[in-house]
Design an enzyme around this catalytic site. Sequence first.
Site, mmCIF file in Angstrom:
data_model
loop_
_atom_site.group_PDB
_atom_site.id
_atom_site.type_symbol
_atom_site.label_atom_id
_atom_site.label_comp_id
_atom_site.label_asym_id
_atom_site.label_seq_id
_atom_site.Cartn_x
_atom_site.Cartn_y
_atom_site.Cartn_z
ATOM 1 N N ASP A 34 0.829 -1.214 0.000
ATOM 2 C CA ASP A 34 0.000 0.000 0.000
ATOM 3 C C ASP A 34 0.863 1.264 0.000
ATOM 4 O O ASP A 34 2.102 1.193 -0.050
ATOM 5 C CB ASP A 34 -0.926 -0.063 1.232
ATOM 6 C CG ASP A 34 -2.285 0.544 0.970
ATOM 7 O OD1 ASP A 34 -2.382 1.425 0.121
ATOM 8 O OD2 ASP A 34 -3.248 0.135 1.648
ATOM 9 N N TRP A 88 -2.799 3.311 -5.694
ATOM 10 C CA TRP A 88 -4.021 4.034 -6.095
ATOM 11 C C TRP A 88 -3.894 4.768 -7.427
ATOM 12 O O TRP A 88 -4.589 5.759 -7.666
ATOM 13 C CB TRP A 88 -4.443 5.018 -4.988
ATOM 14 C CG TRP A 88 -4.266 4.484 -3.605
ATOM 15 C CD1 TRP A 88 -4.662 3.259 -3.149
ATOM 16 C CD2 TRP A 88 -3.629 5.141 -2.494
ATOM 17 N NE1 TRP A 88 -4.324 3.113 -1.831
ATOM 18 C CE2 TRP A 88 -3.697 4.253 -1.402
ATOM 19 C CE3 TRP A 88 -3.035 6.389 -2.316
ATOM 20 C CZ2 TRP A 88 -3.165 4.568 -0.152
ATOM 21 C CZ3 TRP A 88 -2.515 6.706 -1.069
ATOM 22 C CH2 TRP A 88 -2.585 5.804 -0.012
ATOM 23 N N GLY A 89 -2.987 4.329 -8.276
ATOM 24 C CA GLY A 89 -2.821 4.973 -9.574
ATOM 25 C C GLY A 89 -2.003 6.255 -9.524
ATOM 26 O O GLY A 89 -1.799 6.893 -10.554
ATOM 27 N N ASP A 120 -9.846 3.533 -3.523
ATOM 28 C CA ASP A 120 -10.617 2.340 -3.165
ATOM 29 C C ASP A 120 -12.018 2.261 -3.779
ATOM 30 O O ASP A 120 -12.731 3.256 -3.858
ATOM 31 C CB ASP A 120 -10.760 2.264 -1.648
ATOM 32 C CG ASP A 120 -9.419 2.070 -0.964
ATOM 33 O OD1 ASP A 120 -8.394 2.032 -1.668
ATOM 34 O OD2 ASP A 120 -9.416 1.960 0.263
HETATM 35 C C1 GLA Z 1 -5.904 1.371 1.392
HETATM 36 C C2 GLA Z 1 -6.055 0.371 0.260
HETATM 37 C C3 GLA Z 1 -7.198 -0.563 0.562
HETATM 38 C C4 GLA Z 1 -6.952 -1.276 1.888
HETATM 39 C C5 GLA Z 1 -6.723 -0.261 2.987
HETATM 40 C C6 GLA Z 1 -6.240 -0.901 4.270
HETATM 41 O O1 GLA Z 1 -6.992 2.234 1.462
HETATM 42 O O2 GLA Z 1 -6.239 1.031 -0.947
HETATM 43 O O3 GLA Z 1 -7.366 -1.500 -0.484
HETATM 44 O O4 GLA Z 1 -5.845 -2.134 1.749
HETATM 45 O O5 GLA Z 1 -5.751 0.710 2.624
HETATM 46 O O6 GLA Z 1 -6.009 0.017 5.269
#
Ligand code: GLA
Length: 453
Positions: free
Chosen positions: A119, A157-158, A179
């Site tokens: 992440d 996240w791109g 997300d």
């Molecule tokens: C981010 C990721 C999610 C998830 C959360 C966990 O938001 O994009 O997919 O893994 O963290 O905290």
Amino acid sequence: MGWSSWNLVGCAVNETLIREIADSLVSSGLAELGYIHVNIDDCWQSARDPSTGLIIADPQTFPSGIPALADYVHSLGLRLGIYSSAGSKTCEGRPGSLGHEEIDARTYAAWGVDYLKYDNCYEEGLSDWRGTAARYAAMGAALAGVDRPITYSICNWGFANPWEFGPAVGAASWRTTSDICDSFTGSWCSVTAILDLSADLFRFAGPTRGFNDLDMLEVGNAGLSGPEARAHFSAWAALKSPLILGNDLRSMSRNVRDLLANAAVVAVNQDPLGVPASRVRRTPKGIDVFAGPLADGDVVLLLLNRAEVAQRSVPVPLADFGADPKTARPMAVVNLWAGYDLDGESSEARAVGTDLVVPHIAGHGVAMYRISPHPNQPFGPVFAPPTGTYPVGEWWYWPVMFVRWYKTRTEEELRSIGVQVVTASVALVIAISSGFRALRWTTPASGKRAPLK
Ligand code: GLA
């Protein structure tokens, strides 16, 4: 393919849940179809040992430890996934891996972990493309240095265009957006918003590079209707996104299980050619047409109805999927959702004149076909690229795209197209006041994105 804990329980993950889900993957028959990863998302870690630097699994929620869990998951023929962040902490504030890449990679390997979702929280200011690529490269190198293959799944996240640096850091996949949530439309996290942000990235994905990850599936969760869930699943499959389930497999309905077990749709997702379908047409009535090539010369054709009402007799030009209307018939058209309840209507498509006509698509639903060319008339190269400019789509995600793009450009690039370099939000205001409505995103054949003109 597999399952992840995040969409179902968020931070409330524990070893009992992981074992039960692993059992359900097997007993539901989904494992046999290829859903073999059981991924623990955020919150499995509690601390880092101050003297050794080793990461410690939460003793309350994972009392048996990760190695025991890995053994159990492996005994079922499945693979265990784990989660960390390329930052000082994870998004839920647990210890992250920035600066601890090697020791963490060694730990995961020693524990028997098979997959890492990595992440982007608490990135400590390293958020421009160089800093981002460096953070992800550090873990990529650490994973490459251990003696266990661990699939590397990037989740930033791109931001900073991971589809550009992902292959170089050893990533098997990269998230294209922030997300997902369980709604079909109407918000930045909806299925259609994520699809729009990802649709023109198809050229960056493939078996020799890695795959665009459109985020975990919401199929089986409360916010999606039956047609919406089918549309979501079909689109993720056709765009070759990893199919990571996010529902409660222990209590899913027969319908949900059968939807996820559609072997013909899964085969499209896992097709060895690995080329994502691209959006070749958007109709004025709200049908998105996607087409993509498959290894055996067939094409997959997907029509996603963004409108709330059902649409009937929808024509798709044969040329949209590479068929020459004069010579390319007859061909086999297999309806991949045949036998499923599509509001009682058949969706067997027929070639009529220069079109393929699709009889019925439910509101927010989908029609999906596998089309075989005449043996002597292979399909032409239509999948390419929506060359030239590409419409941005609904107004509310323009800022998201703009800010994403802006953040990844150098000052020089920005100046060269007349965007003043201040901050993303000021630049956005300038862009809007100077006619942002007219701006379009371009993906030239070179593969380099140059969205503003
Ligand atoms: C981010 C990721 C999610 C998830 C959360 C966990 O938001 O994009 O997919 O893994 O963290 O905290």
